[in-house]
Each structure stands twice: as structure tokens, then as C-alpha cells.
Scaffold this active site. Structure first.
Site, PDB file in Angstrom:
ATOM      1  N   GLU A 221       7.100  -1.327   3.195  1.00  0.00           N
ATOM      2  CA  GLU A 221       6.927   0.032   3.719  1.00  0.00           C
ATOM      3  C   GLU A 221       5.466   0.412   3.869  1.00  0.00           C
ATOM      4  OE1 GLU A 221       7.681   0.534  -0.785  1.00  0.00           O
ATOM      5  OE2 GLU A 221       8.180  -0.872   0.828  1.00  0.00           O
TER       6      GLU A 221
ATOM      7  N   ASP B 101       1.537   4.177   2.717  1.00  0.00           N
ATOM      8  CA  ASP B 101       2.734   3.715   2.009  1.00  0.00           C
ATOM      9  C   ASP B 101       3.739   4.856   1.943  1.00  0.00           C
ATOM     10  OD1 ASP B 101       3.745   1.395   0.079  1.00  0.00           O
ATOM     11  OD2 ASP B 101       4.306   3.331  -0.792  1.00  0.00           O
TER      12      ASP B 101
END
Length: 341
Positions: free
Chosen positions: A258, A215
Site C-alpha cells: 500500500e 502509505d
């Protein structure tokens, strides 16, 4: 998402159903005609094929042995076409059916088997044609032979080109269906499909398998400060960066937003940790440059191990997600696995 084999099978089932319906109707009609003409053996075979087609018409949609039934049906059908032209009082127009063999073979058996079946039965049909319908006029015989050769080559070539392009287009569509549009990586559907294969291999061979979730740290700040177009470009940059650091056997997918998911096969826990942590460190030292702007990017990651943390993708993603958030709680830009959570 269906894989290529499943897609191809469904396509062939539909083609087979059309062939069975036409054979069922045509077989019964020609059986009646040939019984009337006194061609008892041919009429009996055609009647049997009509009834056999009726038997297979619904079964072919459900059977797990589709290719076996195709062979059981097609080869006797092709032999019957050749035999129908061989028997006395048969019509020369039967050779038209011989020319349908390449199309039927390629559509139902694929390129390799289709080519071999087409070549064999076309040669048999042409041989019987010359035996039964050869005339005394040499020029006519040469013309007939050339017509047979060129028409047979045309049918085989067209069927071959069609099947080749169909396979390529199908592969391309399947590839697009499993690809994330923004990054060009595998998407979640492809991740699920690939994990299923890797898990079967890991279970059978007792091979290590790990699921990693990456992430981006403070990704919202990038979007807010530089704009969403820069945020998208940074996602593409990280996707490309990680992709160059892993093996071809591993799979990197965009999991959403993301987040990226990575499947690592054949590496022990400590080696997985070293790889993921190395990627983290290298990314930290390789800032993203966009429109002369230098943007420092870091990632946090969580690692789950097949077997110890679960055996399904859902279980492993849940565990790696918890460790990912543990990494964020530690201050971000770090990796957490089963040994340092």
C-alpha cells in the site's frame, strides 16, 4: 531494466554480427572467383571487406561507438555493390544485392537514416543498371525499369513497415515492463530508472528534487472488513487520485503493497510540503465509494530532499521511510519532512 536505446543497440549488434559473418565468408569466396575471372580491382576490394569483417566481428559486441562503425562499414559496402555492377564483365545478377540495401539499412540505421540510405543507393544502383544493361528493345527496357521501381519500392516499404512496428512493439514491451499491473502506475524498476535521469538533471542544473513515500493508513482494516478485492480497488482509487493532483513532469509509482513513491522535480521544500499536504487533505475529504459503501481513506507521508538527505535513491527512500513512520507515530494522516520531523 534496459531503456529503449539499450534494447535497440543490442538488437542491432546481433544484426550486424550476422551481416559481418556473411560478408566475411562471401567476400573471401567472391574474391577468389573474381581473381580467377581477372576482375582484380573488385576481387581486391572483396578480399579487404572479408578481412575487415573478420576484424569487426568480435569488436562490434563491445565497442561504444557502434553507430560509427556501422556507417564506416555500410557505406563502402553499398558503394562496392554499385561499383561491382558498373565494371565490365560484371553479371546482371549483382543487382539482387542492391535490393538488400533497404533491409540492411533499416535494420542497422533505423527508419530515418535507413530510408535516406536506401533511397540514395537504390537510385544509384538503378542508374548503373540502366547504363550497363540497357537493351535495344524498348519494351524490354520499360519492363526492366518497372520491375526495378516496383521491387525497390516493395523492399523499402516492407523494411519501413517492419521497423516501424518493431519500434512500437519494443516501446510497448518496455512500457509494460515498467508498469504496475494493479494500478497502472510506474513500478519500482521504472522509479529507479526515472530517478537516475532526474538526479542527473538536478545535479547539473542545481534543481530541487524530492522523494515522497505515501502509505495508506489502516489498509489492513479495509482488506479485513471489505475483502481484498475492495482493498485492490482502493489502491487503484488512490493511485488515480494522486495522479490527478501532480504535474506531468513528476512521477508517481507504486512502491509495494500500500505504499506509493512520488518524485517531485523543480519544487522547493516548502512547495513540496504544501503539495503533499494538500493531497493528504483532499484525499481525506474525498471518501472512496465502492458498491454503495463509503470508505474513508487517509495517508501518511514522508518527504526526503535530494542533496540534504542523500544523493542516491536508496538514501532518499530510507530517509523518507523514517519520516513516514514518524508521521504514523504522530497519529497518522499527516506529512513529515526535514523541517517538522
Amino acid at each position: 531494466m534496459l531503456n529503449s536505446l539499450q534494447q535497440n543497440l543490442e538488437y542491432r549488434r546481433s544484426v550486424m554480427r550476422v551481416l559481418l559473418f556473411l560478408t566475411m565468408v562471401g567476400g573471401l569466396i567472391f574474391a577468389v572467383i573474381n581473381f580467377y575471372r581477372g576482375l582484380w580491382s573488385l576481387a581486391t576490394i572483396e578480399l579487404m571487406f572479408g578481412l575487415f569483417s573478420f576484424f569487426l566481428w568480435r569488436r562490434i559486441l563491445l565497442t561504444e561507438h557502434f553507430q560509427l562503425w556501422v556507417m564506416v562499414f555500410l557505406f563502402p559496402l553499398f558503394i562496392t555493390m554499385v561499383y561491382a555492377m558498373y565494371i565490365p564483365n560484371s553479371s546482371v545478377s549483382i543487382f539482387v544485392w542492391i535490393l538488400t540495401i533497404p533491409v540492411i539499412s533499416y535494420l542497422l540505421m533505423g527508419r530515418r537514416q535507413g530510408f535516406l540510405a536506401s533511397l540514395f543507393f537504390i537510385i544509384c544502383g538503378a542508374t548503373v543498371y540502366h547504363y550497363r544493361f540497357l537493351q535495344s528493345d524498348t519494351a524490354v527496357n520499360i519492363a526492366d525499369s518497372l520491375n526495378i521501381i516496383f521491387s525497390a519500392c516493395l523492399m523499402i516499404s516492407l523494411a519501413h513497415v517492419y521497423e516501424l512496428n518493431r519500434e512500437k512493439n519494443e516501446e510497448r514491451l518496455l512500457e509494460l515492463a515498467g508498469t504496475d499491473k494493479l494500478t497502472g502506475l510506474a513500478n519500482r524498476m521504472k522509479l529507479i530508472e526515472t530517478f537516475r535521469l532526474y538526479a542527473e538533471y538536478a545535479k547539473r542544473h542545481k534543481s530541487p528534487l524530492a522523494v515522497v513515500l505515501f502509505d495508506l493508513d489502516y489498509f489492513k482494516n479495509i482488506n479485513d472488513q471489505y475483502g481484498h478485492h475492495v482493498g485492490d480497488a482502493s489502491l487503484r482509487y488512490i493511485a488515480s487520485f494522486i495522479q490527478t493532483k501532480i504535474r506531468k513532469t513528476d512521477l508517481l509509482a507504486r512502491f509495494g503493497g500500500e505504499e506509493f513513491a512520488l518524485l517531485i522535480v523543480g519544487s522547493e521544500e516548502k512547495d513540496c510540503f504544501k503539495l503533499v499536504d494538500s493531497i493528504r487533505q483532499q484525499l481525506k475529504g474525498s471518501p472512496f465509494i465502492h458498491d454503495n459503501k463509503t470508505i474513508k481513506i487517509t495517508v501518511s507521508a514522508g518527504i526526503a530532499t535530494y542533496g540534504k538527505d542523500g544523493e542516491t535513491l536508496e538514501e532518499l527512500l530510507l530517509k523518507s521511510d523514517k519520516r513516514l513512520y514518524a508521521a504514523k507515530d504522530k497519529g497518522r494522516n499527516c506529512v513529515v519532512d526535514i523541517n517538522n520531523q
